[in-house]
Design a protein around this motif. Structure first.
Motif, PDB file in Angstrom:
ATOM      1  N   LEU A  23       0.839  -1.205   0.000  1.00  0.00           N
ATOM      2  CA  LEU A  23       0.000   0.000   0.000  1.00  0.00           C
ATOM      3  C   LEU A  23       0.869   1.248   0.000  1.00  0.00           C
ATOM      4  O   LEU A  23       0.655   2.175  -0.752  1.00  0.00           O
ATOM      5  N   LYS A  24       1.869   1.235   0.904  1.00  0.00           N
ATOM      6  CA  LYS A  24       2.759   2.397   1.002  1.00  0.00           C
ATOM      7  C   LYS A  24       4.032   2.082   0.236  1.00  0.00           C
ATOM      8  O   LYS A  24       4.634   1.033   0.421  1.00  0.00           O
ATOM      9  N   HIS A  25       4.403   3.002  -0.636  1.00  0.00           N
ATOM     10  CA  HIS A  25       5.606   2.770  -1.426  1.00  0.00           C
ATOM     11  C   HIS A  25       6.440   4.040  -1.460  1.00  0.00           C
ATOM     12  O   HIS A  25       6.122   5.014  -0.774  1.00  0.00           O
ATOM     13  N   HIS A  26       7.492   4.033  -2.291  1.00  0.00           N
ATOM     14  CA  HIS A  26       8.497   5.089  -2.207  1.00  0.00           C
ATOM     15  C   HIS A  26       8.411   6.151  -3.300  1.00  0.00           C
ATOM     16  O   HIS A  26       9.228   7.065  -3.318  1.00  0.00           O
ATOM     17  N   THR A  28       5.489   7.958  -4.592  1.00  0.00           N
ATOM     18  CA  THR A  28       4.213   8.662  -4.762  1.00  0.00           C
ATOM     19  C   THR A  28       4.358   9.912  -5.620  1.00  0.00           C
ATOM     20  O   THR A  28       3.451  10.234  -6.395  1.00  0.00           O
ATOM     21  N   LYS A  61       5.402   1.595  -8.084  1.00  0.00           N
ATOM     22  CA  LYS A  61       4.887   1.281  -6.741  1.00  0.00           C
ATOM     23  C   LYS A  61       5.553   0.033  -6.173  1.00  0.00           C
ATOM     24  O   LYS A  61       5.623  -0.151  -4.961  1.00  0.00           O
ATOM     25  N   LYS A 199      -6.146  -0.883   3.208  1.00  0.00           N
ATOM     26  CA  LYS A 199      -6.278   0.567   3.129  1.00  0.00           C
ATOM     27  C   LYS A 199      -6.897   1.121   4.411  1.00  0.00           C
ATOM     28  O   LYS A 199      -7.703   0.466   5.061  1.00  0.00           O
ATOM     29  N   GLU A 200      -6.495   2.341   4.755  1.00  0.00           N
ATOM     30  CA  GLU A 200      -7.030   2.997   5.955  1.00  0.00           C
ATOM     31  C   GLU A 200      -8.330   3.722   5.647  1.00  0.00           C
ATOM     32  O   GLU A 200      -9.134   3.987   6.536  1.00  0.00           O
ATOM     33  N   SER A 381      -2.756  -7.747   0.905  1.00  0.00           N
ATOM     34  CA  SER A 381      -2.052  -6.509   1.253  1.00  0.00           C
ATOM     35  C   SER A 381      -0.950  -6.159   0.252  1.00  0.00           C
ATOM     36  O   SER A 381      -0.409  -5.058   0.290  1.00  0.00           O
ATOM     37  N   ASN A 384      -1.841  -4.046  -4.091  1.00  0.00           N
ATOM     38  CA  ASN A 384      -2.173  -2.638  -4.293  1.00  0.00           C
ATOM     39  C   ASN A 384      -1.523  -2.076  -5.553  1.00  0.00           C
ATOM     40  O   ASN A 384      -0.914  -1.005  -5.527  1.00  0.00           O
TER      41      ASN A 384
END
Ligand code: ATP
Ligand code: MN
Ligand code: MN
Length: 385
Positions: A23-26, A28, A61, A199-200, A381, A384
């Motif tokens: 989900l979180k990557h470097h 964006t 991503k 996802k949040e 997870s 994404n």
């Protein structure tokens, strides 16, 4: 050649379903830019171009590091000439002129605002744009004929454009569980879509409902909706009956990428302060002064908000395929089907998998489907893409 002081070059597989995408990557700062261009291509109904930008973004991503220079792009798949040009500009100048002018353009902004109304697709938005409409309120001011979905979309516009939190999704889960259990015991309700991928926040809450006893799930949706309606929890719903025909050779193949499960696109009325214990809602929500102005129609106020909810019902025999199909991301799904077709000569849908000889391949879990496809298992997870 230099001695190998450099870290080994990252190898990235070319299909998103072969890679792990957290989900979180470097990157964006690059993927947001590419996704603006993808979105703009969708607004212009240029699907090929849109998918090309989305695939480029998706590759970035999956990288375990920040892209700092053009060297970092060596050996990466899926990066077309246009995407590379945009990335280069951002790396050199901090921004891309094409992305910025798209962001600022009247067409992009109007299409974004108009398609942001629930029930409004690119075709309607484009027609309205060409007629001079720019904002959702223009639909009212100019007296456009709106279908029921669009009417609800306008009425609940602010709420539906406010992200749904995980806490709200959990609160909705409790409501859906209560509703389903009230009309059929033993049903299994699973959270799908973005929330299943970790996802949040989301734009809606997606649920897949099934029952271990094949057939017990039939006729479930209208009963669930009646129950919700009686409790005053539904603001809008549109149900589509299932249209799959099962035979001993497996479920019939749906046309295109649409699936044929019984499903409901709805808007729930969620009481605030009922999303469980803990701190209060973190968003400072101003409902404005609309309350009362419209008279009889209910408006979101301090005590509740509108939330988009998708409900899908699957027979247990198709549950694994439905789970895989409704977990997303959209690009991950698209890539799975492309992999199946182009690399394996198979055909995958949210109902079934058929091999190259048109034989139905059974599966009781997502793991089995990945195995049939010759893919390493990727957990939700990491989908994404
Ligand atoms: P978000 O957090 O914005 O809701 P999401 O990934 O949950 O993100 P959705 O649009 O809710 O996005 O879609 C969730 C999943 O449901 C996706 O995998 C998508 O392929 C599937 N899906 C959505 N609409 C349909 C449809 N009409 N037919 C079949 N599958 C669909
Ligand atoms: Mn969703
Ligand atoms: Mn959805």
């Amino acid at each position: 050649p230099k001695p190998s002081a450099d870290p080994p070059a990252t190898t990235v597989k070319s299909y998103a379903c072969q890679r792990r995408t957290p989900l979180k990557h470097h990157n964006t700062f690059l993927t947001d830019a590419l996704e603006i261009l993808a979105e703009n291509a969708e607004f212009n109904e240029n699907e090929g171009r849109s998918v090309a930008f989305r695939r480029s973004a998706s590759v970035l991503k999956a990288l375990p590091h920040v892209v700092r220079g053009m060297d970092d792009l060596k050996n990466l798949p899926c990066l077309g000439e246009h995407s590379v040009r945009v990335i280069k500009e951002i790396l050199e100048d901090g921004t891309s002129s094409e992305v910025e002018s798209t962001r600022q353009s009247e067409q992009y902004q109007a299409m974004k605002a108009l398609t942001g109304v629930f029930g409004v697709g690119v075709k309607s938005a484009d027609r309205w744009f060409r007629e001079g409409l720019r904002r959702p309120l223009d639909l009212i001011h100019t007296g456009q004929k709106l279908n029921l979905a669009q009417q609800a979309g306008v009425q609940y516009y602010n709420d539906l454009n406010r992200p749904v939190t995980k806490r709200e999704a959990v609160a909705i889960s409790h409501i859906v569980e209560k509703a389903v259990n009230a009309v059929l015991s033993g049903a299994i309700i699973t959270l799908m879509g973005g929330f299943r991928r970790g996802k949040e926040v989301g734009h809606d809450v997606d649920f897949l409902i099934t029952h271990l006893e094949e057939g017990a799930e039939e006729g479930l949706m209208p009963k669930v909706l009646n129950w919700l309606e009686e409790q005053g929890l539904l603001l809008y719903q549109k149900t589509t009956r299932n249209s799959y025909l099962e035979s001993k050779d497996g479920p019939a193949r749906p046309p295109h990428n649409l699936d044929r499960f019984e499903r409901c696109f709805s808007i729930f009325k969620l009481e605030k302060g009922k999303e469980g214990s803990g701190t209060s809602l973190n968003t400072s929500y101003d409902s404005g002064t609309t309350e009362g102005i419209t008279g009889t129609t209910e408006q979101p106020g301090p005590s509740w908000r509108a939330v988009r909810v998708d409900l899908v019902v699957s027979p247990f025999s198709q549950f694994a395929f439905a789970t895989l199909g409704w977990t997303g991301s959209k690009l991950f799904e698209r890539e799975l089907r492309r992999w199946a077709g182009q690399e394996k000569g198979m055909s995958l849908s949210s109902h079934a998998l058929y091999d190259s000889k048109q034989r139905y391949l059974r599966a009781n879990s997502e793991e089995e489907i990945f195995a049939h496809l010759g893919l390493e298992y990727i957990p939700p997870s990491e989908r994404n893409a």
